[in-house]
Design a protein around this motif. Structure first.
Motif, PDB file in Angstrom:
ATOM      1  N   LYS A   1      -3.221  -4.833 -15.606  1.00 27.49           N
ATOM      2  CA  LYS A   1      -2.044  -4.242 -16.239  1.00 27.49           C
ATOM      3  C   LYS A   1      -2.400  -3.898 -17.678  1.00 27.49           C
ATOM      4  O   LYS A   1      -3.329  -4.472 -18.261  1.00 27.49           O
TER       5      LYS A   1
ATOM      6  N   HIS B   1      -8.360   3.049  -9.819  1.00 27.42           N
ATOM      7  CA  HIS B   1      -6.982   2.619  -9.598  1.00 27.42           C
ATOM      8  C   HIS B   1      -6.600   2.967  -8.156  1.00 27.42           C
ATOM      9  O   HIS B   1      -6.717   4.120  -7.739  1.00 27.42           O
ATOM     10  N   GLU B   2      -6.178   1.967  -7.375  1.00 30.14           N
ATOM     11  CA  GLU B   2      -5.957   2.191  -5.947  1.00 30.14           C
ATOM     12  C   GLU B   2      -4.930   3.282  -5.676  1.00 30.14           C
ATOM     13  O   GLU B   2      -5.123   4.125  -4.791  1.00 30.14           O
ATOM     14  N   GLU B   3      -3.841   3.305  -6.438  1.00 26.19           N
ATOM     15  CA  GLU B   3      -2.735   4.210  -6.119  1.00 26.19           C
ATOM     16  C   GLU B   3      -3.060   5.671  -6.419  1.00 26.19           C
ATOM     17  O   GLU B   3      -2.548   6.565  -5.743  1.00 26.19           O
TER      18      GLU B   3
ATOM     19  N   ASP C   1       3.628  -7.167 -11.332  1.00 20.71           N
ATOM     20  CA  ASP C   1       3.447  -6.176 -12.386  1.00 20.71           C
ATOM     21  C   ASP C   1       1.981  -5.790 -12.597  1.00 20.71           C
ATOM     22  O   ASP C   1       1.660  -5.045 -13.525  1.00 20.71           O
ATOM     23  N   TYR C   2       1.105  -6.265 -11.733  1.00 14.32           N
ATOM     24  CA  TYR C   2      -0.308  -5.878 -11.774  1.00 14.32           C
ATOM     25  C   TYR C   2      -0.586  -4.820 -10.713  1.00 14.32           C
ATOM     26  O   TYR C   2       0.043  -4.810  -9.658  1.00 14.32           O
ATOM     27  N   SER C   3      -1.540  -3.947 -10.997  1.00 16.70           N
ATOM     28  CA  SER C   3      -1.961  -2.906 -10.047  1.00 16.70           C
ATOM     29  C   SER C   3      -3.371  -3.189  -9.558  1.00 16.70           C
ATOM     30  O   SER C   3      -4.222  -3.656 -10.320  1.00 16.70           O
ATOM     31  N   LYS C   4      -3.608  -2.868  -8.305  1.00 12.18           N
ATOM     32  CA  LYS C   4      -4.918  -3.155  -7.704  1.00 12.18           C
ATOM     33  C   LYS C   4      -5.972  -2.160  -8.196  1.00 12.18           C
ATOM     34  O   LYS C   4      -5.742  -0.947  -8.264  1.00 12.18           O
TER      35      LYS C   4
ATOM     36  N   ASP D   1       0.862  -1.181   0.000  1.00 10.90           N
ATOM     37  CA  ASP D   1       0.000   0.000   0.000  1.00 10.90           C
ATOM     38  C   ASP D   1       0.899   1.232   0.000  1.00 10.90           C
ATOM     39  O   ASP D   1       1.624   1.478   0.944  1.00 10.90           O
ATOM     40  N   TYR D   2       0.870   1.989  -1.129  1.00 14.28           N
ATOM     41  CA  TYR D   2       1.738   3.147  -1.286  1.00 14.28           C
ATOM     42  C   TYR D   2       0.994   4.427  -0.888  1.00 14.28           C
ATOM     43  O   TYR D   2      -0.130   4.657  -1.336  1.00 14.28           O
TER      44      TYR D   2
ATOM     45  N   TYR E   1      -6.884  -7.079 -10.195  1.00 17.38           N
ATOM     46  CA  TYR E   1      -5.523  -6.595 -10.436  1.00 17.38           C
ATOM     47  C   TYR E   1      -5.346  -6.492 -11.947  1.00 17.38           C
ATOM     48  O   TYR E   1      -5.608  -7.456 -12.671  1.00 17.38           O
TER      49      TYR E   1
END
Length: 258
Positions: free
Chosen positions: A209, A186-188, A170-173, A39-40, A207
């Motif tokens: 990409k 997009h979570e980030e 390499d996948y994003s949540k 978690d960024y 997730y």
């Protein structure tokens, strides 16, 4: 040299970690469990680790700097934790166009539905799609919000590649909460995601990409203000600035992309 938390690889893999004992500052504790993701926080620069300890009902959050060591371990009964159950003995073909949505009657599982007939084909633990599109029925979303009752109104449509696969780094949540947003986000960044080259549905999340982030007018205004422009909330002059800064307006979607 890698920091300990950087040794985490795939979401769903199991590890033994060492962290400070929250009850005793002079001691450390060893925990075994499943890595659930990072978690960024881009404002603070802090990176947290989501880690599900075996036996707990939910994942805990650890500050990445508190992870003292990380050691991969065997996943307990890996095949038993994953499932694929055809519904009413219906046939599921790889390469078919399907709709995938969370099935709340399973343990973090999903339903696979034929996108043409609307028939449920199977229930499973994870689903891998390509050429995916994130779909939300706005009328269904509003019923959910107004009645505060869960119903199937959001799903991911795509070509079925596989099931019972692991999520790689390499996948994003991608998240969806009907009470906060009308689309998948997009979570980030909090920006919208409507299409992706590949998607893996696993646990409570999707997730993705190979996707393009999309923004509404207000989000573009905030982006321009971050660049140093002085723009009022109701000032439509931001349109020319947005185009000049590389944003593209999508008339069909009613959103911006960059």
């Amino acid at each position: 040299m890698k920091k300990p938390y950087e040794k985490f690889k795939n979401v769903g893999d199991c590890y033994e970690i060492v962290v400070p004992d929250p009850k005793n500052d002079t001691k450390n504790v060893t925990i075994q469990g499943e890595f659930r993701g990072l978690d960024y926080n881009y404002d603070s620069g802090i990176i947290d680790v989501l880690f599900w300890e075996f036996g707990d009902t939910s994942a805990d959050v650890f500050y990445s700097g508190d992870i003292l060591s990380v050691k991969p371990i065997e996943t307990p009964s890996p095949e038993e934790d994953k499932f694929f159950t055809p519904y009413k003995e219906r046939k599921v073909e790889l390469g078919a166009t399907v709709d995938v949505y969370r099935n709340l009657h399973t343990d973090n599982g999903y339903s696979i539905r034929d996108s043409k007939t609307g028939l449920v084909l199977a229930h499973c633990s994870t689903v891998h799609l390509k050429d995916a599109r994130f779909v939300v029925s706005e009328s269904g979303r509003m019923k959910t919000v107004n009645e505060k009752r869960k119903r199937v109104h959001a799903y991911i449509r795509g070509t079925l590649l596989a099931y019972n696969v692991n999520v790689t780094a390499d996948y994003s949540k991608v998240l969806y909460n009907p009470y906060y947003h009308s689309l998948f986000t997009h979570e980030e960044t909090g920006y919208f995601v409507k299409e992706a080259e590949e998607v893996i549905c696993c646990g409570k999340y999707a997730y993705a990409k190979g996707f393009t982030l999309q923004l509404n007018d207000q989000q573009v205004r905030y982006e321009l203000m971050d660049m140093g422009y002085n723009i009022a909330d109701n000032d439509d002059s931001f349109v020319a600035l947005a185009i000049n800064e590389g944003f593209t307006w999508n008339e069909r979607e009613g959103l911006w992309s960059k």
